[in-house]
Design an enzyme around this catalytic site. Structure first.
Site, short mmCIF file in Angstrom:
data_model
loop_
_atom_site.label_atom_id
_atom_site.label_comp_id
_atom_site.label_asym_id
_atom_site.label_seq_id
_atom_site.Cartn_x
_atom_site.Cartn_y
_atom_site.Cartn_z
N LYS A 155 -1.70 -0.25 -0.61
CA LYS A 155 -0.44 0.16 -1.23
C LYS A 155 -0.04 1.49 -0.62
O LYS A 155 -0.68 2.51 -0.86
CB LYS A 155 -0.60 0.27 -2.74
CG LYS A 155 0.71 0.58 -3.45
CD LYS A 155 0.53 0.57 -4.95
CE LYS A 155 1.86 0.64 -5.68
NZ LYS A 155 2.65 1.82 -5.35
N ARG A 177 10.26 1.85 -0.21
CA ARG A 177 10.46 0.42 0.04
C ARG A 177 11.73 0.23 0.85
O ARG A 177 12.74 0.89 0.58
CB ARG A 177 10.59 -0.27 -1.32
CG ARG A 177 10.69 -1.78 -1.27
CD ARG A 177 9.30 -2.37 -1.18
NE ARG A 177 9.32 -3.82 -1.27
CZ ARG A 177 9.20 -4.49 -2.41
NH1 ARG A 177 9.09 -3.84 -3.55
NH2 ARG A 177 9.18 -5.80 -2.41
N ARG A 203 15.55 0.38 -2.19
CA ARG A 203 15.41 -0.39 -3.41
C ARG A 203 16.65 -0.31 -4.28
O ARG A 203 16.92 -1.19 -5.07
CB ARG A 203 14.21 0.20 -4.16
CG ARG A 203 13.42 -0.83 -4.88
CD ARG A 203 12.11 -0.23 -5.22
NE ARG A 203 11.91 -0.35 -6.65
CZ ARG A 203 10.72 -0.23 -7.23
NH1 ARG A 203 9.67 0.04 -6.52
NH2 ARG A 203 10.61 -0.36 -8.51
N GLU A 259 7.45 -1.08 3.76
CA GLU A 259 7.45 0.29 3.25
C GLU A 259 7.58 1.26 4.43
O GLU A 259 6.86 1.12 5.42
CB GLU A 259 6.12 0.52 2.51
CG GLU A 259 6.02 1.81 1.75
CD GLU A 259 6.45 1.72 0.28
OE1 GLU A 259 7.01 0.69 -0.14
OE2 GLU A 259 6.25 2.72 -0.42
N PHE A 265 5.42 -6.14 5.28
CA PHE A 265 4.49 -7.04 4.60
C PHE A 265 5.10 -8.36 4.16
O PHE A 265 4.42 -9.21 3.61
CB PHE A 265 3.80 -6.34 3.41
CG PHE A 265 4.72 -5.57 2.50
CD1 PHE A 265 5.58 -6.22 1.65
CD2 PHE A 265 4.69 -4.18 2.51
CE1 PHE A 265 6.41 -5.50 0.80
CE2 PHE A 265 5.52 -3.45 1.66
CZ PHE A 265 6.39 -4.12 0.81
#
Ligand code: AMP
Length: 596
Positions: free
Chosen positions: A235, A240, A255, A283, A348
């Site tokens: 993480k 983001r 986001r 990210e 991702f």
């Protein structure tokens, strides 16, 4: 526009959602398709469809002045009316004069909005706004102003407009929602519903889809209870970003769905060369690139025989969020910033590629397509083997068959790991933390991508309580290759009066082989009682241990037990009497429970 405004009044007058949707549905049905389509956009509180970059670009003060001029009221009188309503639209309705001949068609209002958006400079915009409001009845002006300020305040969300469209044209709500998501255009969605053609809605690039969100888990054990097969990623602590790539154009969205491309001028180039149109999820992180990248590459060139190992390149590691923060919110990024705070886009997920929407495919497939896309079909090596993964301090690596990707180093496929047991997951967690990342994301390999939803298909594991300094009281031989070394340690903290050590847990991971063999030697020499498989030892060695949470338990004489304890490091700098006490344990326990 009058019918629109009257319906808005009716919608505002009821608090019942079903009734609101019913009013909207009836109203839409009573309009022709063009009027209904533009009404749907306006009812969502927008002057233009969501996907459009067009904005009116008029501030509250420009609107205020326009209303003031047309009403011929002075500032204090207008302020008094504003205090009463707290809404400029309602003020406009109250203060604007009613003249004969006023009244607009909704399509005229839509045209006027386009003209305002296209006009350059506040003077030109003001003139157009004044003209528009002068032609409207006071009730129409109320809603024109509300749309211009971006909020109708009639308790109508876009989701209710979707419901109304489904109701009005006999379409499925899910199809309406999906088309609206793909198109970012509720007006166009309405037209497709009228034509019974919602299934043919195509993804419109350069308007962001909702981001899939995650739910927290408190422990490694919990992290593996929700689904059968998990993909595990670090993480990263950055921001983001959804990247849209089409025809050599690349845009990044945050986001909050704002475009943030300008803040990261080094990223678009790295994606522009993708062989297919794509929408990526990832990210953006401040990144420390390995300095010796060029040197490594040279070695590869010179000794092709050393292929495998040497070709694997160290990707670098994330820097703290506070570093990235210095680059955020800037319109122009200086050369110096670019040099001193380079970023990387850790990708991702893949939502769309080459004309296909992938969100309904399982993560397992999306990940595979993503690997192929980012490496042009060359092989990406994932760490499947937990030995390699849990090595503290190594960032996951991608192995490429070509050196071309080196130039695209700022876009990195986030390494994927796998864990079948809580212990393996715990190992990955410790490794992620040691790389400076926040923790782990645990994702269901069978799950679809759910835009804008928080569910249990993506889990985040980031909690780590304070650590404890403990004293080793007993040791045991390990298992497997550790059968000959004393690698399992029982440890204790001091009781209240600091005259007795009380055991609190047992841990068997975290130290290096060299440290374990050194410790084995020491414990053999400082055994108090040899019980065969177990030895009580002189209480002198201090360890720092981390754990996921703490429970009250009579397993140990301290009355507490640690969940997933792990040795962070040896503390040779501390003597046994500097270890923590049961008071500290209680404190941590209380704190933990006040959080949950
Ligand atoms: P939180 O902000 O604590 O709710 O955690 C969710 C956020 O973690 C996401 O919105 C991402 O910005 C971020 N994140 C970092 N790494 C990943 C990853 N590998 N997968 C998904 N989200 C990630």
């Amino acid at each position: 526009m009058l019918r629109f405004a009257q319906n808005c009044e009716a919608i505002a007058a009821t608090t019942k959602k079903l009734q609101k949707a019913a009013i909207v549905a009836e109203y839409l049905k009573s309009r022709n398709e063009d009027e209904a389509a533009i009404s749907a956009v306006f009812l969502s509180g927008r002057a233009f469809a969501a996907w459009e970059e067009t904005t009116l670009q008029i501030g509250g003060s420009l609107l205020w002045r326009a209303v003031a001029e047309l009403s011929e009221k002075d500032e204090s009188a207008l302020t008094a009316v504003y205090r009463k309503h707290g809404d400029l639209g309602a003020v406009a309705e109250e203060v604007l004069p009613h003249r004969s001949g006023q009244g607009l068609k909704i399509l005229e209002v839509a045209d006027a909005f386009r003209q305002v958006a296209a006009a350059r400079g506040p003077a030109a915009k003001s003139a157009l706004v004044r003209d528009l409001l002068a032609r409207a009845t006071p009730l129409e002006a109320k809603y024109i102003v509300k749309i211009m300020t971006g909020d109708l305040r009639i308790g109508l969300k876009e989701s209710l407009v979707e419901e109304a469209i489904a109701k009005a044209y006999g379409a499925g709500l899910a199809e309406v929602q999906r088309a609206n998501m793909l198109l970012g255009d509720i007006g166009k969605t309405l037209r497709l519903a009228v034509e019974h053609n919602l299934a043919n809605a195509k993804m419109r690039m350069f308007h962001p889809l909702g981001f899939m969100l995650s739910s927290p888990v408190e422990s490694a054990e919990e992290g593996l209870t929700y689904f059968a097969e998990a993909a595990v990623e670090d993480k990263y602590d950055g921001i983001r970003a959804q990247a849209h790539v089409s025809g050599g154009v690349v845009k990044f969205f945050s986001r909050t769905r704002d475009e943030i491309t300008e803040s990261f001028p080094e990223l678009p180039d790295a994606l522009a060369g993708l062989p297919q149109d794509a929408i990526l999820d990832g990210e953006i992180v401040a990144w420390e690139y390995p300095q010796d990248l060029a040197r490594t590459q040279k070695v590869v060139d010179e000794s092709p025989s050393e292929a495998g190992e040497m070709k694997a390149m160290e990707l670098g590691r994330a820097r703290p969020f506070s570093v990235l923060q210095q680059r955020l919110g800037r319109k122009k990024v200086s050369e110096k910033m670019l040099r001193e705070i380079p970023v990387a886009y850790l990708v991702f997920d893949l939502l769309y590629a080459g004309g296909d929407l992938l969100i309904d495919r399982p993560l397992r497939e999306r990940a595979q397509v993503l690997d192929e896309l980012l490496t042009g079909g060359r092989k990406v090596v994932h760490h499947g083997d937990t030995e390699a993964q849990s090595k503290v301090g190594t960032q996951g690596k991608l192995t490429f068959d070509s050196e071309e990707e080196i130039s695209a180093a700022s876009v990195i496929r986030a390494p994927v790991f796998f864990a079948g047991t809580p212990e393996e997951l715990e190992g990955l967690f410790v490794a992620a933390r040691s790389r400076g990342n926040e923790g782990l994301m645990i994702k269901d390999l069978a799950s679809t991508y759910a835009p804008g939803k928080r569910g249990e298909s993506w889990l985040k594991m980031k909690r780590e309580l304070a650590t404890l300094d403990v004293v080793v009281t007993a040791v045991e031989f390990g298992h497997g290759k550790r059968i000959r070394v004393l690698s399992d340690y029982t440890f204790a903290v001091w009781d209240m009066h600091k005259d007795r050590l009380v055991n609190i847990g047992k841990a068997y991971s975290g130290l290096t082989d060299a440290e374990i063999s050194e410790m084995t030697q020491w414990f053999l020499e400082h055994t108090i009682e040899d019980q065969g498989f177990r030895r009580t030892v002189e209480p002198k060695i201090v360890l720092e241990v981390a754990f996921n949470n703490m429970m009250q338990s009579d397993r140990h004489d301290s009355g507490y037990a640690l969940r997933f304890p792990r040795i962070v490091r040896l503390r040779p700098d501390k003597t046994a009497d500097e270890a923590d006490t049961i008071e500290r344990v209680r404190e941590i326990f209380e704190k933990q429970n006040s959080h949950s």
